[in-house]
Design a protein around this motif. Structure first.
Motif, mmCIF file in Angstrom:
data_model
loop_
_atom_site.group_PDB
_atom_site.id
_atom_site.type_symbol
_atom_site.label_atom_id
_atom_site.label_comp_id
_atom_site.label_asym_id
_atom_site.label_seq_id
_atom_site.Cartn_x
_atom_site.Cartn_y
_atom_site.Cartn_z
ATOM 1 N N UNK A 232 0.836 -1.202 0.000
ATOM 2 C CA UNK A 232 0.000 0.000 0.000
ATOM 3 C C UNK A 232 0.869 1.249 0.000
ATOM 4 N N UNK A 233 0.295 2.346 -0.481
ATOM 5 C CA UNK A 233 1.054 3.585 -0.617
ATOM 6 C C UNK A 233 1.310 4.233 0.739
ATOM 7 N N UNK A 234 2.331 5.062 0.788
ATOM 8 C CA UNK A 234 2.662 5.778 2.011
ATOM 9 C C UNK A 234 1.541 6.742 2.396
ATOM 10 N N UNK A 235 0.944 7.390 1.388
ATOM 11 C CA UNK A 235 -0.125 8.356 1.661
ATOM 12 C C UNK A 235 -1.340 7.669 2.280
ATOM 13 N N UNK A 236 -1.678 6.486 1.770
ATOM 14 C CA UNK A 236 -2.849 5.764 2.297
ATOM 15 C C UNK A 236 -2.621 5.358 3.744
ATOM 16 N N UNK A 237 -1.445 4.822 4.050
ATOM 17 C CA UNK A 237 -1.169 4.392 5.416
ATOM 18 C C UNK A 237 -1.087 5.580 6.355
ATOM 19 N N UNK A 238 -0.392 6.651 5.950
ATOM 20 C CA UNK A 238 -0.242 7.820 6.812
ATOM 21 C C UNK A 238 -1.594 8.458 7.121
ATOM 22 N N UNK A 239 -2.451 8.576 6.110
ATOM 23 C CA UNK A 239 -3.777 9.160 6.336
ATOM 24 C C UNK A 239 -4.602 8.294 7.275
ATOM 25 N N UNK A 240 -4.546 6.981 7.067
ATOM 26 C CA UNK A 240 -5.288 6.073 7.941
ATOM 27 C C UNK A 240 -4.791 6.165 9.376
ATOM 28 N N UNK A 241 -3.486 6.284 9.561
ATOM 29 C CA UNK A 241 -2.931 6.418 10.906
ATOM 30 C C UNK A 241 -3.449 7.670 11.592
ATOM 31 N N UNK A 242 -3.530 8.775 10.835
ATOM 32 C CA UNK A 242 -4.052 10.021 11.410
ATOM 33 C C UNK A 242 -5.517 9.878 11.803
ATOM 34 N N UNK A 243 -6.282 9.222 10.964
ATOM 35 C CA UNK A 243 -7.728 9.123 11.202
ATOM 36 C C UNK A 243 -8.057 8.266 12.420
ATOM 37 N N UNK A 244 -7.250 7.229 12.653
ATOM 38 C CA UNK A 244 -7.562 6.307 13.761
ATOM 39 C C UNK A 244 -6.700 6.574 14.989
ATOM 40 N N UNK A 245 -5.898 7.646 14.959
ATOM 41 C CA UNK A 245 -4.983 7.919 16.076
ATOM 42 C C UNK A 245 -5.718 8.156 17.379
ATOM 43 N N UNK A 246 -6.938 8.737 17.293
ATOM 44 C CA UNK A 246 -7.687 9.050 18.513
ATOM 45 C C UNK A 246 -8.342 7.816 19.123
ATOM 46 N N UNK A 247 -8.514 6.760 18.330
ATOM 47 C CA UNK A 247 -9.159 5.560 18.838
ATOM 48 C C UNK A 247 -8.224 4.739 19.701
ATOM 49 N N UNK A 248 -8.641 4.423 20.912
ATOM 50 C CA UNK A 248 -7.808 3.663 21.836
ATOM 51 C C UNK A 248 -8.159 2.184 21.773
ATOM 52 N N UNK A 249 -7.115 1.363 21.666
ATOM 53 C CA UNK A 249 -7.333 -0.079 21.660
ATOM 54 C C UNK A 249 -7.579 -0.561 23.082
ATOM 55 N N UNK A 250 -8.418 -1.575 23.264
ATOM 56 C CA UNK A 250 -8.652 -2.107 24.612
ATOM 57 C C UNK A 250 -7.432 -2.845 25.130
ATOM 58 N N UNK A 251 -7.484 -3.233 26.404
ATOM 59 C CA UNK A 251 -6.378 -3.956 27.018
ATOM 60 C C UNK A 251 -6.121 -5.253 26.266
#
Length: 302
Positions: free
Chosen positions: A233-252
């Motif tokens: 996958x492209x760098x732009x696709x991964x970087x954008x996805x990382x920004x969009x889900x950065x606020x979501x916290x994973x459970x324990x």
């Protein structure tokens, strides 16, 4: 006593002086897998050296080499006492117990952390049975939650989880890139390394090595997963996805795509660095393999 002081100094070097240097090493972000291996080597070296140092301090220099053989016998590394030397006594067994405690402390925390992580993972999987639904074509489970988040539960019943908010905000390419990131965690069994560094940090909470190893291992594992996602996958696709889900916290007990060090990872993804030097892997393997052997050689020399 001189050997005990040298071993204590070596343990202090591995536990306090080297970790900040390794955390700032530029090559680590170019070769994250090798860097994770280096952190594991440092932790093993510290435990071995600290145990041998305690062993020397308890017995004293004039008995230590004879009783070191007893320690090796106790550990299964030797089978019988050398000719002309007395077998282990109660006093020697007590002396062996002191260094064994240094080893058993992180081992005990490891068992506890494994148990806690497994319990949390089972709880999350039970929740997904009730609240999750399959995402056809993505090999993932959808959770009806507005905050964008993507995470995985590793182990025997591994699962990649996507919230409804992530599905609404991510494009097809972005979603597949972040899903590939999570599958990299599962394939690489990164949850086991999380448990290892967590146990070490609990066993030695004030040790700089424990703090740096935990922080850096978490970050490096995310970089390893990023690199796998970038294969397809492209760098732009991964970087954008990382920004969009950065606020979501994973459970324990879960590993989230936002992960640790998002800003550092974003810079790394968007600004490609040259490939690591071919000599890095052999050098790291040699250093990580030699570092725990040096205190053993020092302790065994009469």
């Amino acid at each position: 006593m001189i050997t005990a002081v040298v071993l204590a100094g070596y343990a202090a070097l591995m536990g306090a002086a080297v970790p900040p240097l390794l955390a700032r090493a530029h090559w680590a972000h170019r070769a994250p897998t090798a860097a994770v291996f280096a952190w594991q080597g440092l932790m093993v070296t510290f435990v071995v050296t600290a145990a041998l140092s305690v062993h020397h301090l308890v017995l004293g220099e004039h008995h230590v080499h004879e009783r070191l053989f007893g320690l090796l016998t106790f550990c299964g590394l030797a089978t019988s006492a050398p000719e002309g030397r007395a077998p282990l006594t109660i006093g020697s067994a007590l002396a062996i117990a002191a260094p064994m405690l240094v080893v058993l402390l992180p081992a005990g925390w490891l068992i506890r952390c494994i148990w806690r992580a497994r319990r949390a993972r089972v709880r999350q999987l039970d929740m997904l049975v009730l609240a999750g639904e399959p995402a056809h074509g993505y090999e993932a489970t959808i959770v009806d939650y507005d905050v964008p988040a993507v995470y995985c539960l590793s182990g025997r019943s591994s699962r990649v989880v996507v919230t409804r908010g992530a599905l609404d905000i991510l494009s097809e390419d972005q979603l597949r890139a972040v899903l590939e990131h999570e599958r990299a965690h599962i394939v690489g069994r990164h949850h086991l390394l999380h448990v290892l560094v967590e146990a070490f940090s609990r066993a030695f909470p004030r040790l700089p090595l424990a703090r740096h190893a935990k922080e850096q291992t978490y970050l490096l594992l995310e970089m390893i997963a990023d690199d796998r996602a970038l294969r397809w996958h492209s760098r732009e696709a991964l970087a954008t996805a990382m920004c969009e889900v950065a606020a979501g916290r994973a459970p324990e007990a879960a590993l989230g795509a936002g992960g640790s060090g998002v800003l550092i990872r974003l810079r790394r993804v968007l600004t490609p660095h040259p490939r690591p030097h071919p000599a890095i892997w052999p050098a790291v393997v040699a250093a990580a393999g030699t570092a725990p052997l040096l205190p053993l050689l020092l302790a065994c020399v009469p």
